[in-house]
Design a protein around this motif. Structure first.
Motif, PDB file in Angstrom:
ATOM      1  N   LEU A   1       0.831  -1.201   0.000  1.00  0.00           N
ATOM      2  CA  LEU A   1       0.000   0.000   0.000  1.00  0.00           C
ATOM      3  C   LEU A   1       0.869   1.256   0.000  1.00  0.00           C
ATOM      4  CD1 LEU A   1      -2.820  -0.992   2.524  1.00  0.00           C
ATOM      5  CD2 LEU A   1      -3.037  -0.718   0.046  1.00  0.00           C
ATOM      6  N   GLY A   2       1.971   1.213   0.747  1.00  0.00           N
ATOM      7  CA  GLY A   2       2.873   2.350   0.829  1.00  0.00           C
ATOM      8  C   GLY A   2       3.570   2.680  -0.475  1.00  0.00           C
ATOM      9  N   VAL A   3       3.596   1.746  -1.407  1.00  0.00           N
ATOM     10  CA  VAL A   3       4.161   2.018  -2.726  1.00  0.00           C
ATOM     11  C   VAL A   3       3.248   2.976  -3.493  1.00  0.00           C
ATOM     12  CG1 VAL A   3       4.683   0.978  -4.996  1.00  0.00           C
ATOM     13  CG2 VAL A   3       5.430  -0.157  -2.888  1.00  0.00           C
ATOM     14  N   PHE A   4       1.950   2.855  -3.267  1.00  0.00           N
ATOM     15  CA  PHE A   4       0.982   3.595  -4.066  1.00  0.00           C
ATOM     16  C   PHE A   4       0.355   4.805  -3.378  1.00  0.00           C
ATOM     17  CE2 PHE A   4       1.034  -0.810  -5.552  1.00  0.00           C
ATOM     18  CZ  PHE A   4       1.463  -0.583  -6.852  1.00  0.00           C
ATOM     19  N   ARG A   5       0.340   4.782  -2.039  1.00  0.00           N
ATOM     20  CA  ARG A   5      -0.269   5.903  -1.322  1.00  0.00           C
ATOM     21  C   ARG A   5       0.256   5.930   0.106  1.00  0.00           C
ATOM     22  NH1 ARG A   5      -4.532   4.685   2.006  1.00  0.00           N
ATOM     23  NH2 ARG A   5      -5.193   2.541   2.066  1.00  0.00           N
ATOM     24  N   PRO A   6       0.112   7.072   0.777  1.00  0.00           N
ATOM     25  CA  PRO A   6       0.560   7.132   2.171  1.00  0.00           C
ATOM     26  C   PRO A   6      -0.242   6.170   3.058  1.00  0.00           C
ATOM     27  CG  PRO A   6       0.181   9.341   1.294  1.00  0.00           C
ATOM     28  CD  PRO A   6      -0.356   8.367   0.281  1.00  0.00           C
ATOM     29  N   VAL A   7       0.455   5.568   3.981  1.00  0.00           N
ATOM     30  CA  VAL A   7      -0.169   4.671   4.949  1.00  0.00           C
ATOM     31  C   VAL A   7      -0.020   5.313   6.322  1.00  0.00           C
ATOM     32  CG1 VAL A   7      -0.068   2.367   5.988  1.00  0.00           C
ATOM     33  CG2 VAL A   7       0.381   2.651   3.549  1.00  0.00           C
ATOM     34  N   SER A   8      -1.032   5.192   7.144  1.00  0.00           N
ATOM     35  CA  SER A   8      -1.013   5.756   8.489  1.00  0.00           C
ATOM     36  C   SER A   8       0.260   5.363   9.239  1.00  0.00           C
ATOM     37  CB  SER A   8      -2.249   5.245   9.248  1.00  0.00           C
ATOM     38  OG  SER A   8      -2.038   5.251  10.630  1.00  0.00           O
ATOM     39  N   ALA A   9       0.839   6.353   9.925  1.00  0.00           N
ATOM     40  CA  ALA A   9       2.035   6.081  10.726  1.00  0.00           C
ATOM     41  C   ALA A   9       1.754   5.032  11.791  1.00  0.00           C
ATOM     42  CB  ALA A   9       2.520   7.375  11.383  1.00  0.00           C
ATOM     43  N   GLN A  10       0.544   5.034  12.341  1.00  0.00           N
ATOM     44  CA  GLN A  10       0.176   4.042  13.360  1.00  0.00           C
ATOM     45  C   GLN A  10       0.221   2.625  12.782  1.00  0.00           C
ATOM     46  OE1 GLN A  10       0.470   6.118  16.366  1.00  0.00           O
ATOM     47  NE2 GLN A  10      -0.666   4.299  16.899  1.00  0.00           N
ATOM     48  N   ILE A  11      -0.271   2.472  11.576  1.00  0.00           N
ATOM     49  CA  ILE A  11      -0.282   1.144  10.935  1.00  0.00           C
ATOM     50  C   ILE A  11       1.138   0.721  10.567  1.00  0.00           C
ATOM     51  CG2 ILE A  11      -1.056  -0.121   8.887  1.00  0.00           C
ATOM     52  CD1 ILE A  11      -3.702   1.467   9.134  1.00  0.00           C
ATOM     53  N   ARG A  12       1.908   1.649  10.008  1.00  0.00           N
ATOM     54  CA  ARG A  12       3.307   1.336   9.685  1.00  0.00           C
ATOM     55  C   ARG A  12       4.078   0.963  10.948  1.00  0.00           C
ATOM     56  NH1 ARG A  12       6.385   5.604   7.795  1.00  0.00           N
ATOM     57  NH2 ARG A  12       7.991   4.076   7.331  1.00  0.00           N
ATOM     58  N   GLY A  13       3.871   1.728  12.017  1.00  0.00           N
ATOM     59  CA  GLY A  13       4.562   1.445  13.277  1.00  0.00           C
ATOM     60  C   GLY A  13       4.222   0.070  13.814  1.00  0.00           C
ATOM     61  N   ALA A  14       2.954  -0.306  13.708  1.00  0.00           N
ATOM     62  CA  ALA A  14       2.540  -1.645  14.147  1.00  0.00           C
ATOM     63  C   ALA A  14       3.283  -2.721  13.363  1.00  0.00           C
ATOM     64  CB  ALA A  14       1.033  -1.809  13.996  1.00  0.00           C
ATOM     65  N   ALA A  15       3.373  -2.538  12.043  1.00  0.00           N
ATOM     66  CA  ALA A  15       4.075  -3.517  11.208  1.00  0.00           C
ATOM     67  C   ALA A  15       5.536  -3.637  11.630  1.00  0.00           C
ATOM     68  CB  ALA A  15       3.972  -3.129   9.731  1.00  0.00           C
ATOM     69  N   VAL A  16       6.152  -2.511  11.954  1.00  0.00           N
ATOM     70  CA  VAL A  16       7.555  -2.522  12.378  1.00  0.00           C
ATOM     71  C   VAL A  16       7.709  -3.291  13.698  1.00  0.00           C
ATOM     72  CG1 VAL A  16       9.526  -1.097  13.070  1.00  0.00           C
ATOM     73  CG2 VAL A  16       8.061  -0.361  11.178  1.00  0.00           C
ATOM     74  N   VAL A  17       6.837  -3.014  14.640  1.00  0.00           N
ATOM     75  CA  VAL A  17       6.902  -3.699  15.940  1.00  0.00           C
ATOM     76  C   VAL A  17       6.715  -5.202  15.765  1.00  0.00           C
ATOM     77  CG1 VAL A  17       5.742  -3.978  18.176  1.00  0.00           C
ATOM     78  CG2 VAL A  17       6.211  -1.688  17.275  1.00  0.00           C
ATOM     79  N   TYR A  18       5.727  -5.607  14.985  1.00  0.00           N
ATOM     80  CA  TYR A  18       5.457  -7.034  14.810  1.00  0.00           C
ATOM     81  C   TYR A  18       6.613  -7.736  14.097  1.00  0.00           C
ATOM     82  CZ  TYR A  18       0.760  -5.295  15.860  1.00  0.00           C
ATOM     83  OH  TYR A  18      -0.318  -4.667  16.435  1.00  0.00           O
ATOM     84  N   MET A  19       7.186  -7.066  13.099  1.00  0.00           N
ATOM     85  CA  MET A  19       8.288  -7.695  12.376  1.00  0.00           C
ATOM     86  C   MET A  19       9.568  -7.731  13.221  1.00  0.00           C
ATOM     87  SD  MET A  19       6.977  -8.917   9.798  1.00  0.00           S
ATOM     88  CE  MET A  19       8.522  -9.629   9.315  1.00  0.00           C
ATOM     89  N   ALA A  20       9.835  -6.666  13.953  1.00  0.00           N
ATOM     90  CA  ALA A  20      11.022  -6.670  14.821  1.00  0.00           C
ATOM     91  C   ALA A  20      10.891  -7.763  15.872  1.00  0.00           C
ATOM     92  CB  ALA A  20      11.193  -5.291  15.475  1.00  0.00           C
ATOM     93  N   THR A  21       9.687  -7.916  16.416  1.00  0.00           N
ATOM     94  CA  THR A  21       9.465  -8.974  17.407  1.00  0.00           C
ATOM     95  C   THR A  21       9.628 -10.346  16.768  1.00  0.00           C
ATOM     96  OG1 THR A  21       7.951  -7.526  18.594  1.00  0.00           O
ATOM     97  CG2 THR A  21       7.853  -9.869  19.133  1.00  0.00           C
ATOM     98  N   THR A  22       9.118 -10.508  15.557  1.00  0.00           N
ATOM     99  CA  THR A  22       9.286 -11.778  14.841  1.00  0.00           C
ATOM    100  C   THR A  22      10.763 -12.132  14.727  1.00  0.00           C
ATOM    101  OG1 THR A  22       7.226 -11.559  13.603  1.00  0.00           O
ATOM    102  CG2 THR A  22       8.938 -12.925  12.605  1.00  0.00           C
ATOM    103  N   GLY A  23      11.565 -11.167  14.318  1.00  0.00           N
ATOM    104  CA  GLY A  23      13.000 -11.411  14.165  1.00  0.00           C
ATOM    105  C   GLY A  23      13.682 -11.722  15.490  1.00  0.00           C
ATOM    106  N   LEU A  24      13.352 -10.965  16.527  1.00  0.00           N
ATOM    107  CA  LEU A  24      13.987 -11.173  17.827  1.00  0.00           C
ATOM    108  C   LEU A  24      13.558 -12.482  18.491  1.00  0.00           C
ATOM    109  CD1 LEU A  24      13.908  -7.552  19.264  1.00  0.00           C
ATOM    110  CD2 LEU A  24      15.917  -8.849  18.522  1.00  0.00           C
ATOM    111  N   VAL A  25      12.271 -12.784  18.443  1.00  0.00           N
ATOM    112  CA  VAL A  25      11.793 -14.043  19.043  1.00  0.00           C
ATOM    113  C   VAL A  25      12.416 -15.233  18.323  1.00  0.00           C
ATOM    114  CG1 VAL A  25       9.762 -15.512  19.383  1.00  0.00           C
ATOM    115  CG2 VAL A  25       9.683 -13.104  20.046  1.00  0.00           C
ATOM    116  N   TYR A  26      12.505 -15.146  17.001  1.00  0.00           N
ATOM    117  CA  TYR A  26      13.151 -16.226  16.257  1.00  0.00           C
ATOM    118  C   TYR A  26      14.610 -16.362  16.713  1.00  0.00           C
ATOM    119  CZ  TYR A  26      15.393 -18.884  12.601  1.00  0.00           C
ATOM    120  OH  TYR A  26      16.132 -19.817  11.928  1.00  0.00           O
ATOM    121  N   SER A  27      15.303 -15.239  16.781  1.00  0.00           N
ATOM    122  CA  SER A  27      16.728 -15.271  17.132  1.00  0.00           C
ATOM    123  C   SER A  27      16.986 -15.812  18.532  1.00  0.00           C
ATOM    124  CB  SER A  27      17.324 -13.864  17.021  1.00  0.00           C
ATOM    125  OG  SER A  27      17.261 -13.422  15.684  1.00  0.00           O
TER     126      SER A  27
END
Length: 192
Positions: A51-77
């Motif tokens: 979605l961010g390729v085509f239009r602005p995405v809410s900072a709240q939604i982007r931030g959530a994605a960052v938190v979930y992905m960072a946690t995914t990486g850390l929990v895996y590690s």
């Protein structure tokens, strides 16, 4: 550059998902597959990035994605490295390492101010409840650290508390860093 990075994240997640379906073949079980936090967080991040390729995405939604992905990486590690999570190598590498790093990099390159970082904790909490309720019903848990049959509910509770602390620290950190970097960027643009 940012749009290319976002498209790369989307294409990597898509390729890993296709790879999983093809490689697992008859062993692919959609109900279990989509019960992994890794899969859900990667799909969420992929959609947000596309979605961010085509239009602005809410900072709240982007931030959530960052938190979930960072946690995914850390929990895996820290909790899953070396444990057979039944994920073929390519998909494992992409979903647990590459995409989490790229999503964090994307946030650092295009930071935004956020508020209410604690709202990002609702999805992981709902996921935990879902996993612990579904597990005994179907006789399957997505991760060994959520399976009380292996370590008892005390062990599950301790691990969940550890992961909750990771979520809280990351959510606050992502919000704080995003806000500070966005303010700094805004100040430097106004001076130019």
């Amino acid at each position: 550059m940012i749009k290319l990075l976002r498209m790369a994240v989307f294409l990597l997640v898509l390729s890993a998902e296709i790879y999983l379906v093809v490689v697992l073949g008859d062993r692919f079980q959609p109900a279990n597959h989509y019960s992994f936090f890794t899969i859900l967080s990667n799909l969420f991040a992929a959609v947000v990035m596309l979605l961010g390729v085509f239009r602005p995405v809410s900072a709240q939604i982007r931030g959530a994605a960052v938190v979930y992905m960072a946690t995914t990486g850390l929990v895996y590690s820290f909790l899953l490295q070396g444990i057979d999570v039944q994920t073929p190598a390519y998909a494992n590498w992409v979903l647990h390492i590459i995409v989490p790093v790229l999503v964090v990099v994307e946030w650092l390159l295009a930071p935004e101010r956020t508020r209410r970082w604690w709202t990002w904790l609702a999805f992981p909490l709902a996921y935990l409840v879902y996993s612990l309720v579904r597990g005994p019903i179907v006789g399957w848990y997505p991760y060994p650290f959520l399976d009380p049959r292996q370590q008892g509910y005390g062990g599950v509770l301790m691990t969940c508390l550890f992961v909750a602390v990771v979520f809280v620290v990351l959510a606050f950190g992502v919000s704080w860093v995003g806000t500070k970097l966005a303010q700094k960027r805004s100040a430097s643009l106004s001076q130019s």
